[in-house]
Design a protein around this motif. Structure first.
Motif, PDB file in Angstrom:
ATOM      1  N   ALA A   9     -38.720 -74.519  13.442  1.00 23.30           N
ATOM      2  CA  ALA A   9     -39.115 -75.922  13.425  1.00 23.30           C
ATOM      3  C   ALA A   9     -40.524 -76.130  13.957  1.00 23.30           C
ATOM      4  O   ALA A   9     -41.040 -77.216  13.894  1.00 23.30           O
ATOM      5  CB  ALA A   9     -38.130 -76.744  14.247  1.00 23.30           C
ATOM      6  N   THR A  10     -41.161 -75.120  14.499  1.00 27.53           N
ATOM      7  CA  THR A  10     -42.500 -75.245  15.055  1.00 27.53           C
ATOM      8  C   THR A  10     -43.529 -75.074  13.949  1.00 27.53           C
ATOM      9  O   THR A  10     -43.690 -74.001  13.411  1.00 27.53           O
ATOM     10  CB  THR A  10     -42.736 -74.182  16.142  1.00 27.53           C
ATOM     11  N   TRP A  11     -44.181 -76.153  13.604  1.00 26.07           N
ATOM     12  CA  TRP A  11     -45.201 -76.125  12.558  1.00 26.07           C
ATOM     13  C   TRP A  11     -46.567 -76.257  13.198  1.00 26.07           C
ATOM     14  O   TRP A  11     -46.710 -76.736  14.311  1.00 26.07           O
ATOM     15  CB  TRP A  11     -45.022 -77.296  11.616  1.00 26.07           C
ATOM     16  N   ASP A  12     -47.584 -75.895  12.429  1.00 25.99           N
ATOM     17  CA  ASP A  12     -48.944 -76.182  12.873  1.00 25.99           C
ATOM     18  C   ASP A  12     -49.127 -77.684  12.913  1.00 25.99           C
ATOM     19  O   ASP A  12     -48.482 -78.420  12.194  1.00 25.99           O
ATOM     20  CB  ASP A  12     -49.968 -75.611  11.885  1.00 25.99           C
ATOM     21  N   ASP A  13     -50.035 -78.148  13.758  1.00 28.07           N
ATOM     22  CA  ASP A  13     -50.287 -79.580  13.847  1.00 28.07           C
ATOM     23  C   ASP A  13     -50.672 -80.170  12.498  1.00 28.07           C
ATOM     24  O   ASP A  13     -50.341 -81.312  12.197  1.00 28.07           O
ATOM     25  CB  ASP A  13     -51.400 -79.871  14.857  1.00 28.07           C
ATOM     26  N   THR A  14     -51.341 -79.404  11.669  1.00 31.37           N
ATOM     27  CA  THR A  14     -51.761 -79.931  10.366  1.00 31.37           C
ATOM     28  C   THR A  14     -50.573 -80.254   9.479  1.00 31.37           C
ATOM     29  O   THR A  14     -50.662 -81.108   8.609  1.00 31.37           O
ATOM     30  CB  THR A  14     -52.662 -78.931   9.626  1.00 31.37           C
ATOM     31  N   LEU A  15     -49.450 -79.592   9.695  1.00 32.63           N
ATOM     32  CA  LEU A  15     -48.278 -79.870   8.867  1.00 32.63           C
ATOM     33  C   LEU A  15     -47.472 -81.042   9.400  1.00 32.63           C
ATOM     34  O   LEU A  15     -46.763 -81.681   8.651  1.00 32.63           O
ATOM     35  CB  LEU A  15     -47.374 -78.638   8.786  1.00 32.63           C
ATOM     36  N   THR A  16     -47.543 -81.311  10.691  1.00 39.21           N
ATOM     37  CA  THR A  16     -46.720 -82.371  11.257  1.00 39.21           C
ATOM     38  C   THR A  16     -47.465 -83.686  11.393  1.00 39.21           C
ATOM     39  O   THR A  16     -46.850 -84.719  11.538  1.00 39.21           O
ATOM     40  CB  THR A  16     -46.185 -81.968  12.649  1.00 39.21           C
ATOM     41  N   THR A  17     -48.771 -83.668  11.330  1.00 41.75           N
ATOM     42  CA  THR A  17     -49.537 -84.872  11.570  1.00 41.75           C
ATOM     43  C   THR A  17     -49.317 -85.925  10.501  1.00 41.75           C
ATOM     44  O   THR A  17     -48.996 -87.046  10.802  1.00 41.75           O
ATOM     45  CB  THR A  17     -51.047 -84.571  11.603  1.00 41.75           C
ATOM     46  N   ASP A  18     -49.477 -85.535   9.259  1.00 41.79           N
ATOM     47  CA  ASP A  18     -49.437 -86.528   8.195  1.00 41.79           C
ATOM     48  C   ASP A  18     -49.033 -85.857   6.891  1.00 41.79           C
ATOM     49  O   ASP A  18     -49.729 -84.963   6.414  1.00 41.79           O
ATOM     50  CB  ASP A  18     -50.830 -87.140   8.070  1.00 41.79           C
ATOM     51  N   PRO A  19     -47.932 -86.304   6.295  1.00 39.88           N
ATOM     52  CA  PRO A  19     -47.505 -85.695   5.028  1.00 39.88           C
ATOM     53  C   PRO A  19     -48.567 -85.803   3.934  1.00 39.88           C
ATOM     54  O   PRO A  19     -48.632 -84.960   3.047  1.00 39.88           O
ATOM     55  CB  PRO A  19     -46.254 -86.478   4.654  1.00 39.88           C
ATOM     56  N   GLU A  20     -49.398 -86.829   4.003  1.00 40.62           N
ATOM     57  CA  GLU A  20     -50.447 -86.960   2.997  1.00 40.62           C
ATOM     58  C   GLU A  20     -51.471 -85.841   3.129  1.00 40.62           C
ATOM     59  O   GLU A  20     -52.063 -85.422   2.140  1.00 40.62           O
ATOM     60  CB  GLU A  20     -51.106 -88.331   3.080  1.00 40.62           C
ATOM     61  N   ASN A  21     -51.690 -85.341   4.350  1.00 40.44           N
ATOM     62  CA  ASN A  21     -52.582 -84.196   4.530  1.00 40.44           C
ATOM     63  C   ASN A  21     -52.024 -82.979   3.809  1.00 40.44           C
ATOM     64  O   ASN A  21     -52.769 -82.214   3.192  1.00 40.44           O
ATOM     65  CB  ASN A  21     -52.760 -83.860   6.012  1.00 40.44           C
ATOM     66  N   VAL A  22     -50.715 -82.793   3.899  1.00 37.26           N
ATOM     67  CA  VAL A  22     -50.070 -81.663   3.231  1.00 37.26           C
ATOM     68  C   VAL A  22     -50.275 -81.766   1.730  1.00 37.26           C
ATOM     69  O   VAL A  22     -50.692 -80.810   1.076  1.00 37.26           O
ATOM     70  CB  VAL A  22     -48.562 -81.598   3.577  1.00 37.26           C
ATOM     71  N   SER A  23     -50.000 -82.937   1.169  1.00 39.18           N
ATOM     72  CA  SER A  23     -50.145 -83.090  -0.279  1.00 39.18           C
ATOM     73  C   SER A  23     -51.601 -82.940  -0.707  1.00 39.18           C
ATOM     74  O   SER A  23     -51.885 -82.323  -1.742  1.00 39.18           O
ATOM     75  CB  SER A  23     -49.574 -84.429  -0.753  1.00 39.18           C
ATOM     76  N   GLU A  24     -52.525 -83.459   0.078  1.00 36.24           N
ATOM     77  CA  GLU A  24     -53.948 -83.323  -0.261  1.00 36.24           C
ATOM     78  C   GLU A  24     -54.390 -81.870  -0.180  1.00 36.24           C
ATOM     79  O   GLU A  24     -55.142 -81.392  -1.033  1.00 36.24           O
ATOM     80  CB  GLU A  24     -54.813 -84.201   0.660  1.00 36.24           C
ATOM     81  N   ASP A  25     -53.924 -81.160   0.838  1.00 37.76           N
ATOM     82  CA  ASP A  25     -54.247 -79.732   0.947  1.00 37.76           C
ATOM     83  C   ASP A  25     -53.707 -78.964  -0.254  1.00 37.76           C
ATOM     84  O   ASP A  25     -54.411 -78.124  -0.827  1.00 37.76           O
ATOM     85  CB  ASP A  25     -53.674 -79.138   2.229  1.00 37.76           C
ATOM     86  N   LEU A  26     -52.469 -79.255  -0.639  1.00 40.67           N
ATOM     87  CA  LEU A  26     -51.886 -78.566  -1.800  1.00 40.67           C
ATOM     88  C   LEU A  26     -52.687 -78.857  -3.070  1.00 40.67           C
ATOM     89  O   LEU A  26     -52.963 -77.953  -3.860  1.00 40.67           O
ATOM     90  CB  LEU A  26     -50.421 -78.975  -1.982  1.00 40.67           C
ATOM     91  N   ARG A  27     -53.056 -80.119  -3.254  1.00 38.79           N
ATOM     92  CA  ARG A  27     -53.881 -80.469  -4.425  1.00 38.79           C
ATOM     93  C   ARG A  27     -55.219 -79.756  -4.382  1.00 38.79           C
ATOM     94  O   ARG A  27     -55.703 -79.253  -5.402  1.00 38.79           O
ATOM     95  CB  ARG A  27     -54.110 -81.981  -4.481  1.00 38.79           C
ATOM     96  N   SER A  28     -55.823 -79.679  -3.196  1.00 40.52           N
ATOM     97  CA  SER A  28     -57.120 -79.012  -3.057  1.00 40.52           C
ATOM     98  C   SER A  28     -57.022 -77.526  -3.371  1.00 40.52           C
ATOM     99  O   SER A  28     -57.899 -76.962  -4.038  1.00 40.52           O
ATOM    100  CB  SER A  28     -57.659 -79.193  -1.636  1.00 40.52           C
ATOM    101  N   PHE A  29     -55.958 -76.873  -2.897  1.00 40.63           N
ATOM    102  CA  PHE A  29     -55.770 -75.456  -3.195  1.00 40.63           C
ATOM    103  C   PHE A  29     -55.655 -75.235  -4.697  1.00 40.63           C
ATOM    104  O   PHE A  29     -56.258 -74.303  -5.246  1.00 40.63           O
ATOM    105  CB  PHE A  29     -54.522 -74.912  -2.491  1.00 40.63           C
TER     106      PHE A  29
END
Length: 127
Positions: free
Chosen positions: A61-81
Motif C-alpha cells: 500500500a506504500t506508493w510514491d508521493d506522486t501516485l497518491t497526490t493526485d489521480p490526474e497526475n497519474v493519468s497525465e504521466d501515463l499520457r505523457s509516457f
C-alpha cells in the motif's frame, strides 16, 4: 469465513473492480479519443487493488508521493509516457514505467501481467 470463502469473495471483489475500472477507462478513452488495451486495464486494476484492496499489507500500500497526490497526475504521466513513445494508446509498459519507483507495486503488476500472459497462451492452445 473459511479460507475458500475468503478466496471466492476476493475473486468476486477483484472481478467487480476490474469491471468498474474497465468502464471508467472506456469512458475516458472515448472522451480523449485514445485507445486502452485490455492489458492496460488489467495493470491499472492491479495497481488499484494493491492500493485499496490490500490495506492490511503496508508494503503493497506504500506508493510514491506522486501516485497518491493526485489521480490526474497519474493519468497525465501515463499520457505523457505514451506520447513520448509516439503512441496514442497507453500500454502496460507505461503503467510499469509509472510504478518503477515502487518495487513492491511493480512486482505485483509484473506478476499479474505474467499470469495474464500464461492464461492467454493456455486459452489459445485450447482453440
Amino acid at each position: 469465513m473459511a479460507g475458500g470463502e475468503d478466496e471466492t469473495l476476493e475473486e468476486r471483489l477483484k472481478a467487480a473492480l476490474w469491471f468498474s475500472v474497465g468502464k471508467i477507462v472506456d469512458e475516458e478513452t472515448l472522451k480523449l479519443g485514445v485507445n486502452a488495451t485490455p492489458q492496460f486495464i488489467g495493470a491499472l486494476t492491479e495497481m488499484v487493488w494493491a492500493q485499496i484492496g490490500r490495506q492490511s499489507r503496508p508494503r503493497l500500500a506504500t506508493w510514491d508521493d506522486t501516485l497518491t497526490t493526485d489521480p490526474e497526475n497519474v493519468s497525465e504521466d501515463l499520457r505523457s509516457f505514451a506520447r513520448h513513445a509516439g503512441r496514442q494508446t497507453i500500454s502496460t509498459e507505461d503503467v510499469m514505467l509509472l510504478a518503477r519507483r515502487n518495487e513492491d507495486l511493480a512486482l505485483v503488476l509484473r506478476s499479474a501481467l505474467d499470469s495474464n500472459k500464461i492464461n492467454n497462451v493456455n486459452a489459445t492452445k485450447r482453440r
